[in-house]
Write a protein that holds these residues in place. Sequence first.
Motif, PDB file in Angstrom:
ATOM      1  N   THR A 147       0.872  -1.219   0.074  1.00 39.35           N
ATOM      2  CA  THR A 147       0.006  -0.051  -0.054  1.00 39.35           C
ATOM      3  C   THR A 147       0.868   1.065   0.047  1.00 39.35           C
ATOM      4  OG1 THR A 147      -0.099  -0.259   2.361  1.00 39.35           O
ATOM      5  CG2 THR A 147      -1.979  -0.981   1.111  1.00 39.35           C
ATOM      6  N   GLY A 148       2.065   1.415   0.691  1.00 39.26           N
ATOM      7  CA  GLY A 148       3.030   2.458   0.596  1.00 39.26           C
ATOM      8  C   GLY A 148       3.390   2.686  -0.802  1.00 39.26           C
ATOM      9  N   ALA A 194       6.083  13.482  21.983  1.00 40.58           N
ATOM     10  CA  ALA A 194       6.048  12.200  21.491  1.00 40.58           C
ATOM     11  C   ALA A 194       6.387  12.213  19.784  1.00 40.58           C
ATOM     12  CB  ALA A 194       4.960  11.450  21.915  1.00 40.58           C
ATOM     13  N   GLY A 195       6.844  11.205  19.270  1.00 40.82           N
ATOM     14  CA  GLY A 195       7.066  11.395  17.836  1.00 40.82           C
ATOM     15  C   GLY A 195       5.638  11.006  17.407  1.00 40.82           C
ATOM     16  N   GLY A 196       4.485  10.550  17.778  1.00 43.79           N
ATOM     17  CA  GLY A 196       3.313  10.191  17.141  1.00 43.79           C
ATOM     18  C   GLY A 196       2.254   9.938  18.270  1.00 43.79           C
ATOM     19  N   VAL A 197       1.300  10.167  18.134  1.00 45.17           N
ATOM     20  CA  VAL A 197      -0.117   9.800  19.131  1.00 45.17           C
ATOM     21  C   VAL A 197      -1.091   9.347  18.378  1.00 45.17           C
ATOM     22  CG1 VAL A 197      -1.643  10.773  20.481  1.00 45.17           C
ATOM     23  CG2 VAL A 197       0.636  11.913  20.247  1.00 45.17           C
ATOM     24  N   THR A 198      -1.558   8.110  19.126  1.00 43.87           N
ATOM     25  CA  THR A 198      -3.005   7.741  18.732  1.00 43.87           C
ATOM     26  C   THR A 198      -3.863   7.734  20.019  1.00 43.87           C
ATOM     27  OG1 THR A 198      -2.300   5.799  17.050  1.00 43.87           O
ATOM     28  CG2 THR A 198      -4.144   5.466  18.006  1.00 43.87           C
ATOM     29  N   VAL A 199      -5.007   8.452  19.730  1.00 41.40           N
ATOM     30  CA  VAL A 199      -5.783   8.427  20.791  1.00 41.40           C
ATOM     31  C   VAL A 199      -7.012   7.378  20.713  1.00 41.40           C
ATOM     32  CG1 VAL A 199      -7.723  10.061  21.619  1.00 41.40           C
ATOM     33  CG2 VAL A 199      -5.574  10.938  20.763  1.00 41.40           C
ATOM     34  N   ASN A 200      -7.220   6.945  21.806  1.00 42.54           N
ATOM     35  CA  ASN A 200      -8.317   5.542  22.057  1.00 42.54           C
ATOM     36  C   ASN A 200      -7.837   4.565  21.280  1.00 42.54           C
ATOM     37  OD1 ASN A 200      -9.881   6.652  24.116  1.00 42.54           O
ATOM     38  ND2 ASN A 200     -10.939   8.116  22.447  1.00 42.54           N
ATOM     39  N   ASP A 201      -6.812   4.448  21.090  1.00 41.83           N
ATOM     40  CA  ASP A 201      -6.238   2.915  20.552  1.00 41.83           C
ATOM     41  C   ASP A 201      -4.692   3.087  20.450  1.00 41.83           C
ATOM     42  OD1 ASP A 201      -6.359   0.558  19.255  1.00 41.83           O
ATOM     43  OD2 ASP A 201      -7.848   1.013  17.800  1.00 41.83           O
ATOM     44  N   LEU A 219       0.864   4.910  12.982  1.00 39.02           N
ATOM     45  CA  LEU A 219       2.100   4.382  12.081  1.00 39.02           C
ATOM     46  C   LEU A 219       1.487   4.032  10.850  1.00 39.02           C
ATOM     47  CD1 LEU A 219       4.895   2.155  13.225  1.00 39.02           C
ATOM     48  CD2 LEU A 219       3.410   1.392  11.231  1.00 39.02           C
ATOM     49  N   GLY A 220       0.260   3.759  10.666  1.00 37.51           N
ATOM     50  CA  GLY A 220      -0.370   3.265   9.445  1.00 37.51           C
ATOM     51  C   GLY A 220      -0.659   4.465   8.518  1.00 37.51           C
ATOM     52  N   GLN A 221      -0.444   5.561   8.765  1.00 31.67           N
ATOM     53  CA  GLN A 221      -0.965   6.682   7.763  1.00 31.67           C
ATOM     54  C   GLN A 221       0.033   7.189   7.125  1.00 31.67           C
ATOM     55  OE1 GLN A 221      -4.252   7.140   8.817  1.00 31.67           O
ATOM     56  NE2 GLN A 221      -3.869   5.646  10.144  1.00 31.67           N
ATOM     57  N   TYR A 252       9.187   9.866   7.774  1.00 34.55           N
ATOM     58  CA  TYR A 252       8.760   9.618   6.327  1.00 34.55           C
ATOM     59  C   TYR A 252       7.549   9.207   6.315  1.00 34.55           C
ATOM     60  CZ  TYR A 252       9.772   4.396   7.825  1.00 34.55           C
ATOM     61  OH  TYR A 252       9.872   3.238   8.330  1.00 34.55           O
ATOM     62  N   HIS A 253       7.076   8.313   5.229  1.00 34.41           N
ATOM     63  CA  HIS A 253       5.690   7.889   4.979  1.00 34.41           C
ATOM     64  C   HIS A 253       5.209   8.944   3.991  1.00 34.41           C
ATOM     65  CE1 HIS A 253       4.756   5.036   8.531  1.00 34.41           C
ATOM     66  NE2 HIS A 253       5.867   4.895   8.008  1.00 34.41           N
ATOM     67  N   GLY A 254       4.637   8.407   2.963  1.00 34.02           N
ATOM     68  CA  GLY A 254       3.921   9.261   2.142  1.00 34.02           C
ATOM     69  C   GLY A 254       4.847  10.666   1.588  1.00 34.02           C
ATOM     70  N   VAL A 255       4.266  11.647   1.366  1.00 32.88           N
ATOM     71  CA  VAL A 255       5.181  12.923   0.829  1.00 32.88           C
ATOM     72  C   VAL A 255       6.341  12.883   1.462  1.00 32.88           C
ATOM     73  CG1 VAL A 255       3.656  14.691   1.882  1.00 32.88           C
ATOM     74  CG2 VAL A 255       4.968  14.935  -0.235  1.00 32.88           C
TER      75      VAL A 255
END
Length: 469
Positions: free
Chosen positions: A75-76, A393-400, A405-407, A423-426
Amino acid sequence: MDHAPHERLHLVLEQQRAAFDQDRLPSLAQRRDRLARLQRMTRQHAQALAEAMSSDFGHRSAHESRLADLFTVETGAQHAIKHLKRWMAVKRAPTALHFLPASNRLMPQPLGVVGIVSPWNYPYYLAMAPALAALAAGNRVMIKPSELTPRTSALMAQIVAEHFAPEEMTVITGDAEVGKAFTELPFDHLFFTGSTAVGRIVAQAAAKHLTPVTLELGGKSPAIIDASADLALTAERLAFGKLLNAGQTCVAPDYVLAPRAMVQPLAEALIAAVRRHYPRISDNPDYTAIISPRHHARLQGLLEDARQRGATLLRTHEEQPGDRRLVPTLLLNTTAAMTVMQEEIFGPLLPIVAYDRPDDAIAHINAGDRPLALYWFGRNTAARDEVLARTHAGGVTVNDCIWHLGQEEQPFGGVGASGMGSYHGVWGFNTFSKLKPVFVQSRWAGTRLFYPPYGDTFDRLLGLLKKIV
Ligand code: NAD
């Protein structure tokens, strides 16, 4: 290390650099073709890759390999193929009034030959996700995968050689010594995923050539449970995030911070959720083993150290697996003196730390290194925003857990000790590109009014500019 691998490293680099010099701006069609080949390679060898990973781990859930190592790469690559034309386009940038009618442009340009060093925990994804971004940006790629997954690394070397010319992309296998020699090569960019300790060494090696680095590192990622959280839902999601790949995930929740009154009910809900996901541990094809005897012993050591220092250990199953699978264990009443609260756990052990006031949870996080991920569970959005505003933080997920990371539409990367760059996407495309600003002057340019001999014209013009700019 004998000299042969060392010489081969230099040879491959020279070959790739010569090829790059012949073609410094690969076309959209060339880049799409490379990405399509990477996709085909992933599809064609999916079964063999999943088997190699399982053999390297002692056992690796085939479903998790398909989701986290193979689907993510496919998918990437698909996302990059779809958006590449726009990413590659030379963009117009605004030009300040006093420079008109000149114009500004921003031109993305490949950097050249890129080195990628990857870890063992998602051995295909963490090698190929940066590789696909580097190929999309028009670079040549050398990959050094981990020696802890020898079968997967050898298979990657073989299939990359089948689908790519060596001057396009090559996999170099070998141990940490080869890794050291690899990171000392004069790459145009070095992308490292691994531990913070090795990240420091890699950054120093790269500094000798002023090679820019992206460091994707680890750390202790907390999960904060707010008093407003739904316990059953939280437990279900924490159990998944913690036990995916048996906790050997860079963004796994490392430990939980919970209001004191919720610790016990949360522990019970977690045990129930883990038992639902994994009715048994022994011979369960869904449950992954620990990568090596050394890592298995390290995790046992963490448990023993915590137990001796007074922690309460709650095993989710009363089983003694006969292989390297490790029974998930919750740890209550931990203290800062325990090793499990000092180093990244990277396994199926989950300390639940009690807090009395939300401020205490925030202070606990801010007293340590900036984590790669942070998780927050609850319904009180004011409390959520307070945590988001007052922690890094490097990244956050709220309520999970895990899913940020999958975005592909969001950057992924650490901050502080958990890494630099993204990285990831653009963002991956930009990491492996030089965004070259180009100022195109016009025939009739006001800037000539600034030429010497300096005098009244200069002063009047500067005075005027100060008023209008
Ligand atoms: P590691 O740092 O031990 O090894 C990573 C790679 O570096 C391997 O390929 C290894 O051969 C190489 N290496 C080892 N010593 C080297 C040296 N002196 N010079 C150059 N290269 C060297 O990490 P690991 O145990 O494979 O992976 C686990 C760590 O990686 C954890 O800390 C985890 O959090 C982190 N990680 C981070 C991410 C992320 O995306 N941020 C993803 C996965 C894992």
